[in-house]
Scaffold this motif. Sequence first.
Motif, PDB file in Angstrom:
ATOM      1  N   ARG A  92      45.007  41.394  49.996  1.00  0.00           N
ATOM      2  CA  ARG A  92      43.761  41.672  49.284  1.00  0.00           C
ATOM      3  C   ARG A  92      42.636  40.740  49.715  1.00  0.00           C
TER       4      ARG A  92
ATOM      5  N   TRP B 274      38.557  38.596  48.135  1.00  0.00           N
ATOM      6  CA  TRP B 274      37.567  39.259  47.291  1.00  0.00           C
ATOM      7  C   TRP B 274      37.860  39.036  45.814  1.00  0.00           C
TER       8      TRP B 274
ATOM      9  N   ARG C 286      37.800  36.509  44.102  1.00  0.00           N
ATOM     10  CA  ARG C 286      36.941  35.522  43.453  1.00  0.00           C
ATOM     11  C   ARG C 286      35.759  36.170  42.729  1.00  0.00           C
ATOM     12  N   PHE C 287      35.527  37.483  43.014  1.00  0.00           N
ATOM     13  CA  PHE C 287      34.424  38.207  42.366  1.00  0.00           C
ATOM     14  C   PHE C 287      34.959  39.173  41.319  1.00  0.00           C
TER      15      PHE C 287
ATOM     16  N   GLN D 227      34.495  42.577  40.538  1.00  0.00           N
ATOM     17  CA  GLN D 227      33.897  43.729  41.209  1.00  0.00           C
ATOM     18  C   GLN D 227      33.745  44.939  40.295  1.00  0.00           C
TER      19      GLN D 227
ATOM     20  N   PHE E 165      28.511  44.690  40.719  1.00  0.00           N
ATOM     21  CA  PHE E 165      28.828  44.091  42.027  1.00  0.00           C
ATOM     22  C   PHE E 165      28.398  45.076  43.108  1.00  0.00           C
TER      23      PHE E 165
ATOM     24  N   GLU F 111      28.836  45.638  46.452  1.00  0.00           N
ATOM     25  CA  GLU F 111      29.568  46.147  47.617  1.00  0.00           C
ATOM     26  C   GLU F 111      31.011  46.384  47.234  1.00  0.00           C
TER      27      GLU F 111
END
Length: 769
Positions: free
Chosen positions: A249, A252, A254-255, A257, A261, A263
Amino acid sequence: MKLLPLAALLLASFTTFAQKAKPTENLVQYTKPLVGTARMGHTYPGATVPFGMVQLSPDTDTLSYEQNGKYNPRVYEYCAGYQYADPTIVGFSHTHFSGTGHSDLGDFLVMPTTGPLQLNPGTADQPERGFRSRFSHQNEVAEPAYYRVKLDDHNIVAELTASNRVGMHLYTFPQSEQAHIILDLTAGIYNYPDKNVWTFVRVENDSLVTGYRQTHGWARTRTEYFAMSFSKPFVSYGSRNLSKKQVYRGFWGRFDQTKNFPELAGEQLRLFFDFKTTAGEQVKVKMALSGVSTEGALRNMRAEVPGWDFEAVKRAGQALWQQELSKVVVESPKRTDKENFYTAMYHAALSPTTYMDVDGQYRGLDQNIHKAAGFTNYTSFSLWDTYRALHPLYNLLQAKRNADMVQSMLAHFDQSTMHMLPIWSHYANENWCMIGYHSVPVIVDAVLKGVVPADQAQRALNACVTTAHQQRYDGIGLYEQLGYVPEDKSGASVSKTLEYAYDDWCIAQLARKLGKTDIEAEFSKRAQNWQNVYDSRINFMRPRLADGSFRPRFDVLSTNDQGFIEGNAWNYSLYVPQDPAALIAKMGGEKKFLPHLDSLFTMHLPDKFFAETEDITRDGIIGNYVHGNEPAHHVAYLYNWTSQPYKTQARVRMILPKMYRPTPDGLGGNDDCGQMSAWYIFSALGFYPVAPGSPEYALGSPAVHGATINLENGNTFRITVKNQSDKNVYVKEARLNGQKLTRPFLQYADVVKGGELVFTMAARPSSFK
């Protein structure tokens, strides 16, 4: 160069056309997009323009192609995404096939909702558990380039229109603090859990979203890009990733989403955009498509629909439809006749569809980006169906467009690693559906009729010959070796042999035109291969084995494992359109041929016949004559090669009202990208192309009271019908430009140079002699 808004360009084009053509009444009013949306018609009711790249239409269910690891037969009902009997709408997607018996597409489903956010579609019996909504046909309007429906569960009125490459939505919301527009990138037609290969989305700002999705379905590798613009900024947005848990994975995680978000990527994404609306507030959405890039989608949007005037886009689309429909102006005192005719004209102009951006770029079969030089690139070629009448109709009504379709087929050939013309192709993919190499009759017919420029004729012949020699394709190697396809080596062998033989005859005609005597001789010989699967002991076409013997186990009525595809021996034994006279002689002359042909329309089929195939139902059957499928579409006209042409006239006039009605269940079978409709148009006018590649049409019995065909070359061909009535189905006399016809045939050249064909009708049979 400054680009004018699409509406201005289209209205200017229509004004020019109207100045040249005789004024006609509003023909759009007679067109009923809901025809064929019930049962087996497989049409869609949504908004599109002639041959448009966008088909923005409601989807009423989201059944999976797969059920418990096997094919789910109910998915067949949803080839167009919409079934008239359904009580709910899941959303509005932007790509659809019209009338097919297999499917794909259903890209970029959009659904407006109110209340607490729900990101699952719910079910038809419990729509309140998801974002779908109940609806009523009383609150549904379907017109060319326009669709309207009230979504009862959300109290939202949805309106749709389209340009060539842009779909436009207009949603009238109630007062709500919780208004949403959902973008479902998991939805699709003939969907299954792993169909989405990848999706990617960028939220560019508070009113613009771009992205793409790649799918693996009927088209093995299909990539479609979009640009989605909102007339009102959304106050927040988010997503749900329904993809399977991935081993890798990246970082990503850490966000967050799921909320605001910008993107997103994954196999299965659903997005939502939040609004606050006042009562009666309208929120508009534009969705532009491209097979090339998101930049291409944006360019398409800015060129075609730069503003937010929904009514202007609708007017421009309907002006285009009026222009298309006006190519044939028919006369009848019955409104239903006009509704049948112009609905057929509408369905016949839905596909093939444009497949290139406004700058001419398109994705090719090699998955590279090409630029169409001097032609419009088209896709969705359902050639096993459409070679029979649809493309011949285009040679009359859409000559320039059909020439571009031929150029698209030749470009496909150039990009093919198999060195083959299209078989059944869509969206930069060959899906290899059905049999034969039926690009050949389309191309040959267009070249011989002067539709394709003469300097392309040799290129066309080379492509046809190379395709016919591709021994790896569907039994061709054995066909060349033995003179037939053996059933123990390749299924549907009789159908393949018969259809290859017809295609080969077409190649011989083009070779003769170009003076290629060696090629003409080779393919004239191959065109006789139909005789190798004819069993004279029983007077039927019959599968043969590789050792030369006829297969002993054989049922002339069955469609299952008998050597035929979507038909049986009784109707396929009549498939020699290139030489009906030779077929009649082979069957023992009229004495034996006529009873066989007569019986096709009068016999009764047992129920087991219908249990064997999903493509053929009693809806499309008259006796054993299967009008709801294509292999017998020429059959009613075969009486013209006998001493009883009056039977063609009676059969045609019997078929028309039985198989075509201006109602949702008014088609007796799949419209098949316009082939069923093209049969209606030709037959209602009084003539039909039994063998594309031949200069002749076979005469039938006109159903209209008169018609004017406005040809692209500026000429008009007038059809006048005297003594027309429901009882007067027989042609007492036919005169072309005052000269009495002594044979029940008409030449293409006589039509395109303009003139008048006068039918005098009677209640009793007559003779052309």
